[in-house]
Design a protein around this motif. Sequence first.
Motif, PDB file in Angstrom:
ATOM      1  N   PHE A  15      -0.648  -1.906  14.541  1.00 32.50           N
ATOM      2  CA  PHE A  15      -1.594  -0.836  14.845  1.00 32.50           C
ATOM      3  C   PHE A  15      -1.243  -0.221  16.196  1.00 32.50           C
ATOM      4  CE2 PHE A  15      -4.144  -3.559  11.972  1.00 32.50           C
ATOM      5  CZ  PHE A  15      -4.386  -2.619  10.975  1.00 32.50           C
ATOM      6  N   LEU A  16      -1.263   1.093  16.261  1.00 34.18           N
ATOM      7  CA  LEU A  16      -0.902   1.816  17.478  1.00 34.18           C
ATOM      8  C   LEU A  16      -2.134   2.360  18.191  1.00 34.18           C
ATOM      9  CD1 LEU A  16       2.205   3.713  16.064  1.00 34.18           C
ATOM     10  CD2 LEU A  16       2.160   1.565  17.343  1.00 34.18           C
ATOM     11  N   GLU A  17      -3.303   1.841  17.847  1.00 34.96           N
ATOM     12  CA  GLU A  17      -4.551   2.226  18.486  1.00 34.96           C
ATOM     13  C   GLU A  17      -5.355   0.975  18.798  1.00 34.96           C
ATOM     14  OE1 GLU A  17      -6.815   5.013  16.217  1.00 34.96           O
ATOM     15  OE2 GLU A  17      -5.086   6.254  15.679  1.00 34.96           O
ATOM     16  N   GLY A  18      -6.393   1.157  19.599  1.00 32.69           N
ATOM     17  CA  GLY A  18      -7.295   0.055  19.918  1.00 32.69           C
ATOM     18  C   GLY A  18      -6.579  -1.076  20.633  1.00 32.69           C
ATOM     19  N   ALA A  19      -6.770  -2.292  20.143  1.00 33.84           N
ATOM     20  CA  ALA A  19      -6.146  -3.469  20.767  1.00 33.84           C
ATOM     21  C   ALA A  19      -4.678  -3.611  20.383  1.00 33.84           C
ATOM     22  CB  ALA A  19      -6.915  -4.730  20.365  1.00 33.84           C
ATOM     23  N   ARG A  20      -4.165  -2.709  19.526  1.00 34.49           N
ATOM     24  CA  ARG A  20      -2.753  -2.697  19.125  1.00 34.49           C
ATOM     25  C   ARG A  20      -2.330  -4.048  18.535  1.00 34.49           C
ATOM     26  NH1 ARG A  20      -0.492   1.953  21.532  1.00 34.49           N
ATOM     27  NH2 ARG A  20       1.596   1.195  21.050  1.00 34.49           N
ATOM     28  N   ARG A  21      -3.140  -4.546  17.639  1.00 35.87           N
ATOM     29  CA  ARG A  21      -2.844  -5.820  17.007  1.00 35.87           C
ATOM     30  C   ARG A  21      -1.740  -5.657  15.969  1.00 35.87           C
ATOM     31  NH1 ARG A  21      -8.369  -8.568  15.092  1.00 35.87           N
ATOM     32  NH2 ARG A  21      -6.921 -10.292  14.738  1.00 35.87           N
ATOM     33  N   THR A  22      -1.051  -6.743  15.684  1.00 38.47           N
ATOM     34  CA  THR A  22      -0.027  -6.781  14.642  1.00 38.47           C
ATOM     35  C   THR A  22      -0.435  -7.823  13.605  1.00 38.47           C
ATOM     36  OG1 THR A  22       1.740  -6.116  16.176  1.00 38.47           O
ATOM     37  CG2 THR A  22       2.411  -7.207  14.130  1.00 38.47           C
ATOM     38  N   VAL A  23      -0.523  -7.407  12.338  1.00 36.91           N
ATOM     39  CA  VAL A  23      -0.957  -8.301  11.273  1.00 36.91           C
ATOM     40  C   VAL A  23       0.011  -8.199  10.103  1.00 36.91           C
ATOM     41  CG1 VAL A  23      -3.388  -8.142  11.941  1.00 36.91           C
ATOM     42  CG2 VAL A  23      -2.449  -6.530  10.267  1.00 36.91           C
ATOM     43  N   THR A  24      -0.050  -9.195   9.245  1.00 34.86           N
ATOM     44  CA  THR A  24       0.731  -9.180   8.008  1.00 34.86           C
ATOM     45  C   THR A  24      -0.233  -9.066   6.834  1.00 34.86           C
ATOM     46  OG1 THR A  24       2.468 -10.536   8.994  1.00 34.86           O
ATOM     47  CG2 THR A  24       2.392 -10.425   6.594  1.00 34.86           C
ATOM     48  N   LEU A  25       0.002  -8.055   5.990  1.00 39.81           N
ATOM     49  CA  LEU A  25      -0.906  -7.790   4.872  1.00 39.81           C
ATOM     50  C   LEU A  25      -0.125  -7.684   3.568  1.00 39.81           C
ATOM     51  CD1 LEU A  25      -3.177  -5.053   6.517  1.00 39.81           C
ATOM     52  CD2 LEU A  25      -3.730  -7.462   6.165  1.00 39.81           C
ATOM     53  N   PRO A  26      -0.750  -8.061   2.463  1.00 38.71           N
ATOM     54  CA  PRO A  26      -0.065  -7.938   1.167  1.00 38.71           C
ATOM     55  C   PRO A  26      -0.158  -6.511   0.622  1.00 38.71           C
ATOM     56  CG  PRO A  26      -2.222  -8.901   0.851  1.00 38.71           C
ATOM     57  CD  PRO A  26      -2.061  -8.735   2.336  1.00 38.71           C
ATOM     58  N   VAL A  27       0.818  -6.152  -0.193  1.00 38.27           N
ATOM     59  CA  VAL A  27       0.778  -4.895  -0.926  1.00 38.27           C
ATOM     60  C   VAL A  27       0.040  -5.167  -2.232  1.00 38.27           C
ATOM     61  CG1 VAL A  27       2.127  -3.088  -2.046  1.00 38.27           C
ATOM     62  CG2 VAL A  27       2.928  -4.084   0.103  1.00 38.27           C
ATOM     63  N   SER A  28      -1.175  -4.609  -2.358  1.00 43.09           N
ATOM     64  CA  SER A  28      -2.020  -4.906  -3.514  1.00 43.09           C
ATOM     65  C   SER A  28      -1.787  -3.962  -4.686  1.00 43.09           C
ATOM     66  CB  SER A  28      -3.497  -4.850  -3.108  1.00 43.09           C
ATOM     67  OG  SER A  28      -3.761  -5.789  -2.080  1.00 43.09           O
ATOM     68  N   GLY A  29      -1.194  -2.811  -4.447  1.00 46.27           N
ATOM     69  CA  GLY A  29      -0.965  -1.874  -5.541  1.00 46.27           C
ATOM     70  C   GLY A  29      -0.225  -0.643  -5.076  1.00 46.27           C
ATOM     71  N   LEU A  30       0.196   0.175  -6.031  1.00 46.04           N
ATOM     72  CA  LEU A  30       0.906   1.413  -5.753  1.00 46.04           C
ATOM     73  C   LEU A  30       0.090   2.586  -6.270  1.00 46.04           C
ATOM     74  CD1 LEU A  30       4.585   0.481  -6.731  1.00 46.04           C
ATOM     75  CD2 LEU A  30       3.429   0.223  -4.533  1.00 46.04           C
ATOM     76  N   SER A  31       0.116   3.676  -5.508  1.00 40.11           N
ATOM     77  CA  SER A  31      -0.654   4.864  -5.864  1.00 40.11           C
ATOM     78  C   SER A  31       0.256   6.062  -6.036  1.00 40.11           C
ATOM     79  CB  SER A  31      -1.700   5.158  -4.783  1.00 40.11           C
ATOM     80  OG  SER A  31      -1.059   5.524  -3.568  1.00 40.11           O
ATOM     81  N   LEU A  32      -0.307   7.088  -6.658  1.00 38.62           N
ATOM     82  CA  LEU A  32       0.408   8.341  -6.843  1.00 38.62           C
ATOM     83  C   LEU A  32       0.085   9.265  -5.677  1.00 38.62           C
ATOM     84  CD1 LEU A  32       2.094  10.142  -8.825  1.00 38.62           C
ATOM     85  CD2 LEU A  32      -0.108  10.964  -9.702  1.00 38.62           C
ATOM     86  N   GLY A  33       1.091   9.898  -5.130  1.00 43.59           N
ATOM     87  CA  GLY A  33       0.869  10.828  -4.022  1.00 43.59           C
ATOM     88  C   GLY A  33       2.029  11.773  -3.900  1.00 43.59           C
ATOM     89  N   TYR A  34       1.737  13.050  -3.651  1.00 42.06           N
ATOM     90  CA  TYR A  34       2.790  14.058  -3.570  1.00 42.06           C
ATOM     91  C   TYR A  34       3.027  14.561  -2.154  1.00 42.06           C
ATOM     92  CZ  TYR A  34       2.133  14.195  -8.621  1.00 42.06           C
ATOM     93  OH  TYR A  34       2.045  13.860  -9.943  1.00 42.06           O
ATOM     94  N   VAL A  35       2.083  14.316  -1.250  1.00 42.41           N
ATOM     95  CA  VAL A  35       2.214  14.837   0.112  1.00 42.41           C
ATOM     96  C   VAL A  35       2.260  13.668   1.086  1.00 42.41           C
ATOM     97  CG1 VAL A  35       1.206  16.305   1.885  1.00 42.41           C
ATOM     98  CG2 VAL A  35       0.935  16.903  -0.534  1.00 42.41           C
TER      99      VAL A  35
END
Length: 788
Positions: free
Chosen positions: A569-589
């Motif tokens: 995270f580049l805001e607030g306390a700038r913490r670094t975490v590891t998160l799972p990828v739960s799914g994929l979405s459709l996006g054009y922009v």
Amino acid sequence: MVISPLRRKVLRDLRRLWAQVLAIALVLAAGVATLILGNGAYASLQETRARYYDDYRFADVFADVTRAPRALLGDIREVDNVLAAEARIVKLALLDMPTMAEPGTMMLVSLPADADRGLNLLHLRQGRLPDPQSAREVVVSEGFAVAHRLRPGASLTVLMNGKRRELVVTGLALSPEFIYALGPGEMMPDPRRFGIAWLPRPALEAAFDLTGAFSNVVLKLAPGASVDRTIEALDRLTAPYGGAGAVAREEQISHAFLDAELKQLSAMVKVLPPIFLLVAAMLVNITLSRLIALEREQIGLLKAIGYSSRAIALHYVEFVVAIALLGIVMGVAAGVWLGVGMAQIYARFFSFPFLIFTRDPQIYGLAAAVTVAAAVAGALLAVRVAVALPPAVAMSPPAPADYRARMGAFHRLFALRQTGVMVTRHLFRWPLRTASGTFGVAMAVAILVASLWSFGSINHMIDVTFARAERHDALVAFGAPEPARALFAARQMPGVLAAEPFRAVAARISHRALSRKLSIMGKPETPTLSRVLAPDLRPMAMPEAGLILSEALAEALAVRPGDRVTVEFLEGARRTVTLPVSGLSLGYVGLGVAMDLTALNRAMGEGALISGAALQIDEARKDAFYAAAKATPKTGFVAVTALTVARFKETLAENITVMITVYVGLAAIIAVGVVYNFARIALSEQGRELASLRVLGFTRAEVSGILFGELATVVLLAQPFGWLFGYAIAFGMVQAFSSDLYRVPFVIGPDVYVTSSVVVCAAALASAWAIRGRINTLDLVEVLKTRE
């Protein structure tokens, strides 16, 4: 000047076959024009951009911070390979313009004390720079000024940090930093609702309580310097002051969009010219083969009186080169005209202060060389056959064609009428020519399919983005994250029927050696106004813990559902975490990533904060809502969905209409060139037969029907092949156009194929009509007396 007999024959043949020569030359000219158009516009935009960047000292690195002391600038200048660094104040403000009810957005940028020696220099179009000691004078971007008819001396009202201020325009300007001026929440530049204003630094320091501080820094690096190492050093220095992560020029929004457009232009150059030149080579081969067949006796006679095979071959090559030169002249003229027009469209769209149209001799030399090579290549096979004949064989008539053995089974299978038998036997007697004609018409269809598909794709993109995913009427973003109770205040605004919170957080997502800097969108568990869609367009619920990545981001990071990514995270306390990828979405922009709003705040170690709200507005009370939004001090910007969609359609319609018009014209040229040459050759071969039928009592319509039956068969056979080739070309263009900024959906509806076929068939009918005039004026006695 004495003209040799063979060269005199070339001139006579050009005059005698002028219609076919013109048809071939037009196809060659189309290839030359597209080559010059694409390469010329591409080179011009590149040269213009390079000159503009260099003359106006466009920065190489950009970084935003929350609040950093001016003293930090000295440390930044000490970073290796930094030639210049400028600390600025860059903030957003709301616009209150009498010419529009909805609030607009103004980006405020501070000017250095010496405005002529900084970075990202201004190009003044009118007026003057503000007085450095004035708190009210401002220079505005030219596009914004034109949209609102502002001139030096005009006034405008902005809400700076929640306070209304009246500013006086002293000048209109352009900047290399805002060639593509994209407002927050917008998909296309809208100079009516988004503008840039440059003010003296003291005015912004007082308005935003940044005396002795800055919120943005830009760097100019030494040639060949490592941008990545500089960014790492800059991020270390700015991190304690809320640095959101520096970006290189390649990721700066204006430059990135311009670069994407140049990429598309380059892809077009690689696709269209080869098609035209291939078709032209095919036409040259067909026409020359028929001409040589008609001149067998002349070739034999020339050899008998002492002309060498080499001299005869050169004679026909000269004939082809003359056609190529005619095509080159027409193509260069059309290419320069179209190239200047296209470059000017790009220059206006991208707000360049000047345009350098490149007339590089290498481009014209390349176009001429490639065109002549294509024409000569198409002639080589026909010439090789001609010069190989011994004089005695060449002077004797060719053996008559045996149609019965080749076509008997076909006729019995389909039980064709006699006219149908005549049509099919002629097509099958010359299979290579029939296939070439079919291929040429198919390429005309393919060009149209490869251009018209964009309309359906754009409509699909708009439907998915604004009807299924972003279903809100307005998006209100706060100037800074606010407690969750701010949502209740948004719901109380006039005309608001529903409100849905969101949180946008700048972050860097990494997987192994791959990373991307972007904004993570925190949404409610089951969003309704701003939804995330699965690839099958099914709305997705936010997972309790984990991220939903767009397909484009997943591809860029090489991850699949179930993988884990590192989020810094580049805001607030700038913490670094590891998160799972739960799914994929459709996006054009852009590269999208979303997660549960509560989970996002928890991962950041913060309380319940939101960045803004998606709103559903009562249409009858929208003006009251706009007035309230302008008067709310915490409002950072307001994106109005209907206006965004309208601007998106307007801009694309203007640009695509121009390109489609060019493509339709080019496809028509191919269709007319192929069909007309095919018909003329068929008429010359069957002149005796058709004249005989007229003498026997056949009507003009019946005789024309035989010839038109061949043309109709070729055109109809070409349609499915054209659809297939066009589909393949369009798919390749979509892949070439895709980038991190946007992806174009690949959607081709039946209407694309129907429209493409109708245009090509209309061009073929025009050619057939021209040929019918020749059939109607056949001199029966003369035709029956001649060898053809």
